[in-house]
Design a protein around this motif. Structure first.
Motif, PDB file in Angstrom:
ATOM      1  N   GLY A  16       0.826  -1.212   0.000  1.00  0.00           N
ATOM      2  CA  GLY A  16       0.000   0.000   0.000  1.00  0.00           C
ATOM      3  C   GLY A  16       0.854   1.254   0.000  1.00  0.00           C
ATOM      4  N   LEU A  42      -1.291  12.719  -2.226  1.00  0.00           N
ATOM      5  CA  LEU A  42      -1.238  12.120  -0.888  1.00  0.00           C
ATOM      6  C   LEU A  42      -2.508  12.317  -0.071  1.00  0.00           C
ATOM      7  CD1 LEU A  42       2.385  12.299   0.469  1.00  0.00           C
ATOM      8  CD2 LEU A  42       1.362  10.840  -1.236  1.00  0.00           C
ATOM      9  N   PHE A  44      -5.286  11.605  -1.143  1.00  0.00           N
ATOM     10  CA  PHE A  44      -6.050  10.391  -1.462  1.00  0.00           C
ATOM     11  C   PHE A  44      -5.536   9.192  -0.659  1.00  0.00           C
ATOM     12  CE2 PHE A  44      -6.892  13.237  -4.892  1.00  0.00           C
ATOM     13  CZ  PHE A  44      -8.168  12.938  -5.326  1.00  0.00           C
ATOM     14  N   VAL A  45      -4.243   9.167  -0.369  1.00  0.00           N
ATOM     15  CA  VAL A  45      -3.683   8.097   0.472  1.00  0.00           C
ATOM     16  C   VAL A  45      -4.295   8.179   1.861  1.00  0.00           C
ATOM     17  CG1 VAL A  45      -1.596   7.046   1.381  1.00  0.00           C
ATOM     18  CG2 VAL A  45      -1.479   8.352  -0.747  1.00  0.00           C
ATOM     19  N   MET A  46      -4.194   9.376   2.434  1.00  0.00           N
ATOM     20  CA  MET A  46      -4.720   9.612   3.775  1.00  0.00           C
ATOM     21  C   MET A  46      -6.216   9.304   3.820  1.00  0.00           C
ATOM     22  SD  MET A  46      -3.361  10.829   6.546  1.00  0.00           S
ATOM     23  CE  MET A  46      -3.133  12.191   7.659  1.00  0.00           C
ATOM     24  N   GLY A  48      -8.115   7.405   1.767  1.00  0.00           N
ATOM     25  CA  GLY A  48      -8.394   5.980   1.607  1.00  0.00           C
ATOM     26  C   GLY A  48      -8.069   5.202   2.866  1.00  0.00           C
ATOM     27  N   ALA A  49      -6.914   5.490   3.454  1.00  0.00           N
ATOM     28  CA  ALA A  49      -6.475   4.744   4.632  1.00  0.00           C
ATOM     29  C   ALA A  49      -7.377   5.015   5.830  1.00  0.00           C
ATOM     30  CB  ALA A  49      -5.027   5.100   4.967  1.00  0.00           C
ATOM     31  N   VAL A  50      -7.708   6.291   6.059  1.00  0.00           N
ATOM     32  CA  VAL A  50      -8.507   6.630   7.245  1.00  0.00           C
ATOM     33  C   VAL A  50      -9.934   6.089   7.107  1.00  0.00           C
ATOM     34  CG1 VAL A  50      -9.496   8.510   8.617  1.00  0.00           C
ATOM     35  CG2 VAL A  50      -7.106   8.625   7.882  1.00  0.00           C
ATOM     36  N   VAL A  52     -11.064   3.466   5.320  1.00  0.00           N
ATOM     37  CA  VAL A  52     -11.078   2.002   5.462  1.00  0.00           C
ATOM     38  C   VAL A  52     -10.848   1.612   6.928  1.00  0.00           C
ATOM     39  CG1 VAL A  52      -9.830  -0.123   4.894  1.00  0.00           C
ATOM     40  CG2 VAL A  52     -10.391   1.508   3.088  1.00  0.00           C
ATOM     41  N   THR A  53      -9.896   2.267   7.582  1.00  0.00           N
ATOM     42  CA  THR A  53      -9.606   1.937   8.979  1.00  0.00           C
ATOM     43  C   THR A  53     -10.777   2.301   9.884  1.00  0.00           C
ATOM     44  OG1 THR A  53      -7.284   2.413   8.504  1.00  0.00           O
ATOM     45  CG2 THR A  53      -7.898   2.186  10.817  1.00  0.00           C
ATOM     46  N   PHE A  54     -11.374   3.477   9.632  1.00  0.00           N
ATOM     47  CA  PHE A  54     -12.520   3.923  10.439  1.00  0.00           C
ATOM     48  C   PHE A  54     -13.645   2.888  10.382  1.00  0.00           C
ATOM     49  CE2 PHE A  54     -16.555   6.186  10.950  1.00  0.00           C
ATOM     50  CZ  PHE A  54     -16.332   6.907  12.117  1.00  0.00           C
ATOM     51  N   GLY A  56     -13.453  -0.333   9.281  1.00  0.00           N
ATOM     52  CA  GLY A  56     -12.997  -1.634   9.768  1.00  0.00           C
ATOM     53  C   GLY A  56     -12.935  -1.703  11.286  1.00  0.00           C
ATOM     54  N   TYR A  57     -12.422  -0.638  11.907  1.00  0.00           N
ATOM     55  CA  TYR A  57     -12.323  -0.602  13.376  1.00  0.00           C
ATOM     56  C   TYR A  57     -13.700  -0.707  14.032  1.00  0.00           C
ATOM     57  CZ  TYR A  57      -7.314   0.625  14.049  1.00  0.00           C
ATOM     58  OH  TYR A  57      -5.945   0.616  14.136  1.00  0.00           O
ATOM     59  N   ARG A  58     -14.753  -0.099  13.379  1.00  0.00           N
ATOM     60  CA  ARG A  58     -16.110  -0.184  13.965  1.00  0.00           C
ATOM     61  C   ARG A  58     -16.480  -1.646  14.205  1.00  0.00           C
ATOM     62  NH1 ARG A  58     -16.493   4.841  15.526  1.00  0.00           N
ATOM     63  NH2 ARG A  58     -14.302   4.613  14.994  1.00  0.00           N
TER      64      ARG A  58
END
Lengths: 144, 143
Positions: A16, A42, A44-46, A48-50, A52-54, A56-58
């Motif tokens: 990634g 960048l 878009f990196v931030m 996409g990552a935030v 997906v993580t937000f 997924g973490y739920r």
């Protein structure tokens, strides 16, 4: 099992980072160079990552425990203090000078480029320096 | 040095970073942070604490090779920075992430996704100082 999972997770992270451009100082520095050769990739990196993580973490953090360990190890502090803000400010200065952050540089080691090894060696020296200073301060306060 | 705007590639790469962060939380219950991985390798609490971080690092480092096997070329790493500046910058990053207990991955992705006030403050702070530093280096000193 833990180690295989960890390896695969590191590999996904590294792939990634590598395709996103975070491992490429030219791209990182251009992201911040709004007054010059601006490259907004960048964000878009931030994003996409935030996102997906937000999401997924739920789901993950609703479970009682992680799959391979007894419990989740989450930072619990919520207060803002000087080391956090000062340290982050200092990190930004270094990132702006070198164009590498730790998450970008570690996967970039795999390209074998000497610049990455130079950066990571200096990064390790910085981490050691803080730990040595902290240890000396502890020793001084223990003897005082 | 001009770089090409790559919104889709960057979004896809970012999503993979997110997937890795979620998987690490789901399996080992840990925050995916490069600073935390490195610090835990240098100052391990015990073997099991050290070994998963070593495996994560090995995975990270093998990523460019895997990409080059799949696509036929290594990911681009262009460094428009002199060696002395790399050394100075690297050392300063080491100081900063240790005091600030995190960087772009730990605070920027995992902390932001948890809406942690400490991480949000950290990210705002380093985005500002990085931007100012790039401006000064490129347009004040370099200009």
């Amino acid at each position: 099992m833990r180690l295989i999972a960890s390896y695969i997770i590191g590999l996904i992270f590294g792939v990634g980072i590598s395709i996103s451009g975070m491992a490429n100082p030219a791209k990182v520095l251009n992201f911040f160079d709004v007054a010059g050769a601006w490259d907004p990739s960048l964000i878009f990196v931030m994003g996409g990552a935030v996102v997906v993580t937000f999401i997924g973490y739920r789901f993950v953090l609703k479970r009682p425990a992680p799959m391979l360990e007894q419990k989740f190890q989450l930072p619990t502090r919520r207060d803002l203090d000087l080391p956090l803000i000062g340290g982050s400010a200092v990190f930004g200065i270094g990132w702006g000078i070198a164009g590498f952050c730790p998450g970008g540089a570690l996967p970039a080691l795999g390209t074998g480029k000497s610049e990455v090894f130079i950066f990571v060696a200096a990064l390790l020296a910085g981490i050691f320096a803080v730990n040595i200073m902290n240890r000396m301060r502890q020793m001084r306060s223990a003897t005082a | 040095m001009e770089t090409v705007f790559t919104p889709w590639q960057s979004l896809g790469g970012g999503a993979l970073i997110g997937v890795a962060s979620v998987l690490l939380m789901a399996s080992l219950g840990r925050i995916m942070g490069a600073t935390g991985v490195l610090a835990g390798l240098l100052y391990p609490a015990n073997w099991s604490d050290w070994s998963w971080r070593a495996a994560v690092l090995a995975g990270m480092v093998s990523a460019p090779l895997v990409i080059s096997l799949l696509t036929g070329q290594m990911p681009a790493v262009q460094v428009p920075v002199s060696t002395p500046m790399l050394v100075i910058g690297g050392f300063i990053v080491g100081l900063g992430v240790t005091y600030g207990s995190g960087c772009t991955s730990g605070h920027g992705v995992c902390g932001m996704a948890r809406l942690s006030p400490r991480s949000i403050a950290a990210v705002i702070t380093f985005m500002i100082t990085t931007g100012l530093t790039v401006y000064v280096v490129r347009h004040v000193i370099g200009g």
